[in-house]
Each structure stands twice: as C-alpha cells, then as structure tokens.
Design a protein around this motif. Structure first.
Motif, short mmCIF file in Angstrom:
data_model
loop_
_atom_site.label_atom_id
_atom_site.label_comp_id
_atom_site.label_asym_id
_atom_site.label_seq_id
_atom_site.Cartn_x
_atom_site.Cartn_y
_atom_site.Cartn_z
N SER A 94 0.83 -1.22 0.05
CA SER A 94 -0.05 -0.12 0.12
C SER A 94 1.03 1.34 -0.03
CB SER A 94 -1.00 0.03 1.26
OG SER A 94 -0.23 0.00 2.48
N VAL A 95 0.23 2.74 -0.09
CA VAL A 95 1.11 3.77 -0.25
C VAL A 95 0.43 4.58 0.85
CG1 VAL A 95 2.00 5.42 -1.65
CG2 VAL A 95 1.34 3.24 -2.67
N LEU A 96 1.30 5.17 1.37
CA LEU A 96 1.04 6.50 2.43
C LEU A 96 1.53 7.91 1.52
CD1 LEU A 96 0.08 7.77 5.24
CD2 LEU A 96 2.17 7.24 6.00
N VAL A 97 0.59 8.73 1.32
CA VAL A 97 0.72 9.93 0.83
C VAL A 97 0.67 11.11 1.42
CG1 VAL A 97 0.39 11.53 -1.25
CG2 VAL A 97 0.26 9.00 -1.56
N ASP A 98 1.55 11.84 2.03
CA ASP A 98 1.51 13.01 3.04
C ASP A 98 1.15 14.10 2.18
OD1 ASP A 98 1.31 14.51 5.18
OD2 ASP A 98 3.35 14.64 5.45
N HIS A 99 0.40 14.94 2.04
CA HIS A 99 0.23 16.43 1.42
C HIS A 99 0.47 17.37 2.31
CE1 HIS A 99 -1.19 14.66 -2.20
NE2 HIS A 99 -2.29 14.25 -1.85
N LYS A 117 8.37 -1.80 6.39
CA LYS A 117 6.87 -2.58 6.33
C LYS A 117 6.71 -2.93 4.88
CE LYS A 117 5.26 -0.55 10.72
NZ LYS A 117 4.98 -1.99 11.33
N ASN A 118 7.49 -2.44 3.89
CA ASN A 118 7.13 -2.77 2.55
C ASN A 118 6.07 -1.95 1.86
OD1 ASN A 118 7.69 -3.63 -0.20
ND2 ASN A 118 6.18 -5.35 0.10
N ILE A 119 5.92 -0.64 2.64
CA ILE A 119 4.65 0.09 2.34
C ILE A 119 5.50 1.37 1.56
CG2 ILE A 119 3.20 1.73 3.25
CD1 ILE A 119 2.82 -0.13 5.42
N GLY A 120 4.81 2.01 0.63
CA GLY A 120 5.39 3.11 -0.24
C GLY A 120 5.18 4.43 0.50
N PHE A 121 6.00 5.44 0.51
CA PHE A 121 5.77 6.78 1.05
C PHE A 121 5.96 7.98 0.16
CE2 PHE A 121 7.11 10.59 3.44
CZ PHE A 121 5.95 10.89 4.05
N LEU A 122 5.09 8.62 -0.08
CA LEU A 122 5.54 9.90 -0.71
C LEU A 122 5.13 11.13 -0.03
CD1 LEU A 122 3.43 8.66 -3.98
CD2 LEU A 122 5.94 8.52 -3.74
N ASP A 123 6.16 12.17 0.17
CA ASP A 123 6.02 13.23 0.54
C ASP A 123 5.54 14.10 -0.53
OD1 ASP A 123 8.95 13.05 0.16
OD2 ASP A 123 8.89 15.09 -0.11
N ALA A 124 4.46 14.75 -0.55
CA ALA A 124 3.85 15.42 -1.70
C ALA A 124 2.79 16.73 -1.27
CB ALA A 124 2.68 14.35 -2.25
N PRO A 125 3.71 17.72 -0.95
CA PRO A 125 2.80 18.87 -0.62
C PRO A 125 2.24 19.53 -1.70
CG PRO A 125 5.15 19.20 -0.45
CD PRO A 125 4.84 17.72 -0.44
N GLU A 147 7.62 3.52 -8.50
CA GLU A 147 6.67 2.68 -8.68
C GLU A 147 5.59 3.09 -7.60
OE1 GLU A 147 7.23 -1.10 -6.18
OE2 GLU A 147 9.09 -0.46 -5.69
N PHE A 148 5.56 3.66 -6.60
CA PHE A 148 4.60 4.23 -5.82
C PHE A 148 3.92 5.50 -6.26
CE2 PHE A 148 7.20 1.53 -2.64
CZ PHE A 148 6.16 0.67 -2.66
N TYR A 149 4.84 6.32 -6.77
CA TYR A 149 4.36 7.52 -7.31
C TYR A 149 3.34 6.92 -8.66
CZ TYR A 149 4.02 11.75 -10.47
OH TYR A 149 3.22 12.82 -11.09
N ASP A 150 3.73 6.12 -9.55
CA ASP A 150 2.90 5.64 -10.40
C ASP A 150 1.50 5.26 -10.05
OD1 ASP A 150 4.87 6.22 -12.36
OD2 ASP A 150 5.55 4.33 -12.49
N LYS A 151 1.58 4.61 -8.93
CA LYS A 151 0.49 4.09 -8.35
C LYS A 151 -0.87 5.14 -7.82
CE LYS A 151 -1.41 0.73 -5.01
NZ LYS A 151 -1.06 -0.60 -3.97
N ALA A 152 0.04 6.12 -7.22
CA ALA A 152 -0.72 7.11 -6.62
C ALA A 152 -1.19 8.34 -7.50
CB ALA A 152 -0.13 7.83 -5.36
N GLU A 153 -0.31 8.54 -8.65
CA GLU A 153 -0.57 9.60 -9.46
C GLU A 153 -2.09 9.67 -10.12
OE1 GLU A 153 -1.14 12.13 -13.03
OE2 GLU A 153 -0.95 9.99 -13.15
N SER A 163 1.03 17.18 -11.25
CA SER A 163 1.76 16.61 -10.17
C SER A 163 3.36 16.00 -10.80
CB SER A 163 1.21 15.34 -9.49
OG SER A 163 1.14 14.31 -10.26
N GLN A 164 4.19 15.90 -10.08
CA GLN A 164 5.47 15.70 -10.65
C GLN A 164 6.57 15.13 -9.49
OE1 GLN A 164 7.10 18.43 -13.33
NE2 GLN A 164 9.24 17.70 -13.29
N LEU A 165 7.05 13.93 -9.88
CA LEU A 165 8.10 13.12 -8.95
C LEU A 165 9.34 13.80 -9.18
CD1 LEU A 165 8.54 10.84 -7.06
CD2 LEU A 165 9.21 9.66 -8.96
N LEU A 166 9.82 14.58 -8.06
CA LEU A 166 11.16 15.31 -8.12
C LEU A 166 12.27 14.86 -7.54
CD1 LEU A 166 9.28 18.66 -7.12
CD2 LEU A 166 10.16 17.86 -9.38
#
Length: 291
Positions: A94-99, A117-125, A147-153, A163-166
């Motif tokens: 799963s993926v945790l996305v923090d805005h 924990k094999n969980i994706g994390f994206l910092d995404a303000p 890979e996790f950005y592609d799932k959340a985007e 949105s853009q992965l930087l």
C-alpha cells in the motif's frame, strides 16, 4: 476503480474538498478527522448518487484495507502522530501519501519507517490554496519512489492539475520550501509597489491592469492585487501558516548552508502582521504594515 480503496486523514480547508474529488471520481473513500463531526459532515456532503463513503473514529479504523492513504494535517508532530498510527494497520504494497507541508527530515523518517514494512511513502505537499483544492487545480510536488508515484498519481489527478516526482524522499518538501520562498518575495514586492503607487496618487487598479500584461505579471498580482487595494484579507492562506512554512524553509537553509536573506526579512514582516492581529489574514496582508 471501485476495487481501489482509499482513505483520507485530515479534513481541513484543503483535505475536505480533496477527499471530495476522490469520492466524485468513484473511489470508495474512508475519512478520518481529529474532530469527528467534521468527518461526519464530509460524509453528509459527499454521500451522493450511491457514493461509497464512510467516516471512522480512529486512524487505524480508517486505514484498514486501504490501498492508498492520503493525509493532510498540520505540522511535523501531527504528521508523525497520524502516520505512525496508520502504519500499524496498513498492508505491504500500500502507499502513504502525505500532502502536509512539513519538514524534509520528517519525510525521510517516514520513508524509512514505511520501507521497513514494504509500504510506499510519498511526501507530496501541494500549492494552489483552498481555491485550488476546491476546483481540483492543485500542483503537487512529490518525493519518493517511481513505482509508488505511478500508483498514486492517477488518483491524485482528480484534485491536481499537475503533479511531478522530483527525486528521492524529501524532495517534495524541499520543492515546497522553494515555492514558499518565491511567494514571500513576490508578495512583498507587490505590497511595496501598491504602497508606492497609492502614495504617488496613481489609480493602482488601472496600473495593475497594464503591468500585469508585462514582465511583472504573477499569480499574486492577478489574484490578490484587487483585494489588497480594497483592504480585504479575511480569506485565503493564513499568515500563521505562511510563518510555519517559512520557518521550515529557514531551518533547512541553516542545515544546507544556503542564504535566505529576503525570506528571513519577509518572515519578520509577517511577524509584524501577526502583532497587528492578522494571524488569520491572507498572506497578501503584508501591505497593511506599510500603511
């Protein structure tokens, strides 16, 4: 789409409409807010046309079985408190996305905790303010793994115009710091220009109409000059929030050795606005300290 369950934690002026866009797009959405009534209000607002929406009383309940958990809370401490509760029940993959606009240090800490924990994390303000959230026109700056950005985007696209992965974890937060640094300088420049024009006896609305067509044009000029001239500040992105964001940027600058002289100065100008009672005024209220 209905197989992808999402959760949204934090239903403030940004999170409330952002989560709403996901429901309107057809995702089953479970929400949590520290003030439970706000979550109930959200369900009432978006429980339309067979939407699959639910409010939970705890973070853990809200995150069970979620493929993607989005969060938009207050500050570093809030981010860690909510995120670590979510991680207790989130499943591998799963993926945790923090805005939230938070520090890069917290982003890196949570990335490491999620990776264990094999969980994706994206910092995404995000940038775009309340209007951007309501209209689905936010800009999202993202740090993390592809890979996790592609799932959340594709999910984020329902409330973001771009949105853009930087880069690696923390890059999203560092980009947001750059965003706020730019805004601080632009608003101060616009405030001084309007102050100058008023003292010179010009029709500033007419002047803005002209110079906004040239090199001085900015989002702030297009969207805030008229309200600044009418002395209207009871809306928008609060000075208190801006000072929080600038404090994060200034702290990061001390760590990486960059010089932010103008940012530090404008931060103190915002402190002046707070002393005038304008902590909840829009950031364009910098003009008030010049009068």
């Amino acid at each position: 789409m209905s197989n992808l369950k999402v959760s949204f934690l934090g239903l403030g002026v940004m999170g409330f409409p952002m989560a709403g866009h996901l429901s309107k797009a057809g995702y089953p959405v479970t929400v949590y807010n520290r003030t439970a009534q706000k979550a109930k209000d959200w369900v009432t607002t978006y429980n339309l046309d067979g939407a699959q929406v639910k409010a939970c009383e705890t973070v853990s309940q809200a995150c069970e079985d979620a493929s993607i958990v989005f969060m938009c809370v207050g500050n570093d401490n809030d981010v860690k408190d909510v995120a670590y509760q979510a991680l207790k029940v989130m499943k591998p993959g799963s993926v945790l996305v923090d805005h939230t606009t938070a520090s890069a240090d917290v982003a890196r800490e949570l990335y490491a905790a999620c990776t264990e924990k094999n969980i994706g994390f994206l910092d995404a303000p995000v940038s775009g303010g309340q209007a951007g959230a309501e209209n689905g026109q936010l800009t999202v700056m993202v740090g993390g793994d592809q890979e996790f950005y592609d799932k959340a985007e594709p999910v984020m696209s329902h409330y973001a115009r771009h949105s853009q992965l930087l880069g690696k974890s923390g890059s999203g937060q560092l980009a947001k710091m750059m965003n706020q640094i730019c805004i601080a300088g632009i608003v101060q420049g616009l405030s001084e220009a309007l102050h100058f024009g008023q003292r010179a006896g010009l029709d500033c609305n007419a002047v803005i109409d002209v110079i906004s067509k040239g090199a001085a044009q900015s989002w702030q000029m297009e969207n805030r000059a008229s309200t600044m001239l009418s002395n209207t500040f009871d809306f928008g992105f609060a000075v208190d929030w801006m000072r929080k964001d600038l404090g994060i940027a200034l702290d990061e600058a001390r760590k990486n050795g960059s010089t932010l002289a103008l940012t530090a100065l404008v931060d103190q100008y915002y402190a002046d606005v707070q002393k005038l009672g304008g902590g909840r005024w829009d950031t364009s209220s910098l003009l008030t300290r010049l009068k």
